[in-house]
Write an enzyme that holds these catalytic residues in place. Structure first.
Site, PDB file in Angstrom:
ATOM      1  N   THR A 293      45.079  34.516  44.647  1.00 40.36           N
ATOM      2  CA  THR A 293      44.709  35.819  44.110  1.00 40.36           C
ATOM      3  C   THR A 293      45.564  35.935  42.829  1.00 40.36           C
ATOM      4  O   THR A 293      46.431  35.178  42.695  1.00 40.36           O
ATOM      5  CB  THR A 293      45.015  37.025  45.134  1.00 40.36           C
ATOM      6  OG1 THR A 293      44.099  36.648  46.286  1.00 40.36           O
ATOM      7  CG2 THR A 293      44.831  38.117  44.739  1.00 40.36           C
TER       8      THR A 293
ATOM      9  N   SER B 280      40.772  43.684  52.748  1.00 46.22           N
ATOM     10  CA  SER B 280      41.736  42.945  51.949  1.00 46.22           C
ATOM     11  C   SER B 280      43.210  43.524  51.875  1.00 46.22           C
ATOM     12  O   SER B 280      43.365  44.441  52.411  1.00 46.22           O
ATOM     13  CB  SER B 280      41.274  43.269  50.290  1.00 46.22           C
ATOM     14  OG  SER B 280      42.244  42.601  49.238  1.00 46.22           O
TER      15      SER B 280
ATOM     16  N   THR C 279      40.650  38.335  42.951  1.00 51.80           N
ATOM     17  CA  THR C 279      40.847  37.267  43.752  1.00 51.80           C
ATOM     18  C   THR C 279      39.464  36.313  43.974  1.00 51.80           C
ATOM     19  O   THR C 279      38.394  36.984  43.884  1.00 51.80           O
ATOM     20  CB  THR C 279      41.313  37.567  45.168  1.00 51.80           C
ATOM     21  OG1 THR C 279      41.796  36.365  46.036  1.00 51.80           O
ATOM     22  CG2 THR C 279      40.206  38.325  46.034  1.00 51.80           C
TER      23      THR C 279
END
Ligand code: GLY
Length: 578
Positions: A385, A456, A403
């Protein structure tokens, strides 16, 4: 809670005396940096590649604001950092404008319309290894082009061609391959060899790109040009969309033209909290980053870290227990808020943090004894990321994390379009209790549903001190993202470190399961590790760095505001200003 704290300090005081490192007390983090930080007044960019930082600087110098520059950096990272910068992935942007408005853009990937809850399980209900990580089926519907352009439309000031122009030039004219990129490509050669479209660009004749060579990406330049000419339509329809769908058909993927047309980024209200008077502005769900960061900071407020030496056993103990409790909540309570009722207000409430921290004793709590906290009172409310930070001369601040998930995402380049597709589907819980790439667990909140965004950990964050921006911060690092951001904040706020010291200091990480405290080399003395063992901790030294922070701190010197940048010594990025 104060009582609990004093019991803890009493119980640990003898251990602290044994394990606290005198050097740490004199110089938090044990970092020596005698060079004065470079300071700038007119604008600053910190990102994971010098080329992307330059793209942002070009836009700032040309009179663009921080959002214009952030969009330029985002597109330039798609060229210069193919491991994570992207067109075929997603991300989050947190914005704080100089007039005090703050907002976020969620351009996280979404599950394709044909996705099903059990799509990564075999007939016996077991997770099929690698299916959600490599190849076309691993990809969610990309969000980055739409998200960056939505932010530009609403908060930027410059036309598309000006902010995408530097990325187009970079792709067409090429840039010098850094040793880090060359090494990453060589490591993935085996995976790349499954995909001719990937090999053709990154390892022609199966020879990986070498450090120092000039890397040109004409197909990617043409894709960027289509986006520059036509906006989001240049990616989600027409030639680029045709190429994506053709690649899906050839490689067993399920993203359709309709999925691409349906993709829309969301502008969301940030999640906000406070830490010892500073305001924290961070990313709400579908990020778990903002809620967990604030929850952990709230728990930390119950401790006086001036009396707990940096990286002593007592410090590691308190931090690990706080992290353990927060990550247990992540597994159960967090998911896409458009599909699951996430109790954000409860998770970030000071009262809840107090009740959660009250269960911390003077030794390790086995993770098996920690479950997610009771949110019933709150249920009514609704490594790869990359992160970059931008501040402009007016004080507009932008914090962005994007990412592809794993390094180079699914490893599959869209033939003719020149960009990698993500493998973000692995961030869903493929099966309750089955760990993902980062060992994270999840259940219903993060189950696969068509159109849903996968949970996330990305934590782009902006901190306000005394009413003015103080810190723009974030990092890559999968599940360690949230604890890395937490420690960079704590190192400065509680241990008085400079930004560079705070970023360079070795980091620790606990995420509920595995029931282990991970640490970077040099984080603890042998005596401290022995003490932690006696408190019931299993500790493991990481063999890879934890995160790669790109941050900007804004400070007053002699009545003038200055920006100081930091690009992590663990990476090869750059922080520049003017
Ligand atoms: N793919 C890593 C994250 O979003 O947390």
């Amino acid at each position: 809670m104060n009582n609990a704290r004093s019991i803890l300090s009493l119980a640990l005081s003898s251990l602290i005396a044994l394990s606290a490192c005198r050097k740490d007390q004199e110089s938090p983090g044990g970092i020596k940096d005698d060079s004065l930080p470079h300071r700038y007044a007119n604008g600053m960019v910190s990102s994971a590649t010098p080329e992307a930082t330059q793209a942002g600087m070009e836009v700032l110098r040309g009179g663009g604001n921080a959002v214009d520059a952030a969009v330029a950096v985002g597109f330039a990272l798609a060229v210069s950092l193919p491991q994570a910068g992207n067109l075929g992935g997603g991300g989050f942007m947190v914005i704080r404008m100089a007039d005090g408005r703050s907002t976020t853009f969620d351009f996280r990937e979404r599950a394709p319309g044909k996705a099903t809850r059990d799509m990564y399980l075999d007939s016996a209900g077991n997770v099929i290894p690698d299916l959600s990580l490599t190849g076309a089926l691993a990809a969610g519907v990309p969000g980055s082009p739409a998200g960056l352009l939505a932010a530009l439309d609403k908060y930027g000031t410059k036309p598309r061609r000006q902010v995408i122009g530097p990325a187009i030039r970079l792709a067409a004219e090429g840039f010098r391959v850094q040793p880090g990129l060359a090494a990453n490509i060589a490591e993935k050669l085996h995976d790349f060899s499954r995909f001719p479209s990937t090999l053709a660009i990154f390892a022609p004749d199966t020879i990986p790109l070498k450090a120092g060579t000039t890397f040109r990406q004409p197909a990617l330049a043409r894709t960027l040009q289509r986006i520059s000419d036509s906006g989001a339509a240049g990616f989600y329809s027409g030639t680029t969309a045709d190429m994506i769908v053709r690649q899906m058909e050839r490689s067993g993927g399920i993203i359709t033209h309709q999925d691409l047309l349906d993709y829309k980024p969301s502008e969301r209200r940030p999640v906000v909290g406070t830490y010892r008077g500073d305001s924290i502005i961070s990313m709400p769900p579908p990020s778990s980053g903002g809620p967990l960061l604030i929850q952990m900071l709230n728990m930390m407020e119950g401790y006086d870290f001036h009396t707990i030496p940096f990286h002593s056993a007592a410090h590691a103990h308190v931090m690990a227990e706080i992290m353990r409790r927060a990550y247990a909540d992540r597994a159960h309570h967090l998911g896409d808020p458009d599909f699951f009722s996430v109790p954000v207000a409860g998770l970030v409430s000071k009262e809840y943090a107090k009740s959660r921290a009250a269960t911390i004793t003077d030794s390790a709590t086995p993770s098996a004894r920690i479950s997610s906290g009771d949110m019933s009172a709150y249920m009514h409310e609704s490594p790869q990321t990359t992160h970059y930070s931008v501040v402009d001369k007016d004080g507009n601040c932008v914090s962005v994390t994007v990412t592809l998930n794993a390094s180079f995402g699914s490893k599959l380049v869209v033939d003719g379009a020149g960009f990698f597709l993500n493998d973000e589907m692995d961030d869903f819980a493929a099966k309750p209790g089955a760990p993902n790439l980062y060992g994270l667990l999840g259940d219903t909140a993060n189950a696969i549903v068509p159109g849903k965004r996968m949970l996330s950990s990305m934590t782009p964050t902006i901190i306000i001190r005394d009413g003015r921006p103080w810190l723009v911060v974030g990092t890559p690092g999968g599940s360690t993202i949230i604890t890395t951001v937490l420690q960079v904040i704590q190192n400065q706020a509680d241990y008085g470190m400079t930004l560079r010291e705070a970023g360079d200091a070795p980091r620790i990480h606990q995420q509920w399961y595995p029931d282990t405290v991970y640490y970077e080399k040099g984080a603890f003395t042998t005596a401290t590790l022995d003490t932690l063992k006696s408190l019931g901790y299993k500790t493991v030294e990481r063999d890879a760095p934890s995160g790669r922070v790109d941050a900007i701190r804004i400070i007053d010197v002699d009545g003038k505001r200055w920006m100081e940048g930091y690009s992590d010594s663990r990476g090869y990025g750059s922080a520049e200003g003017y």
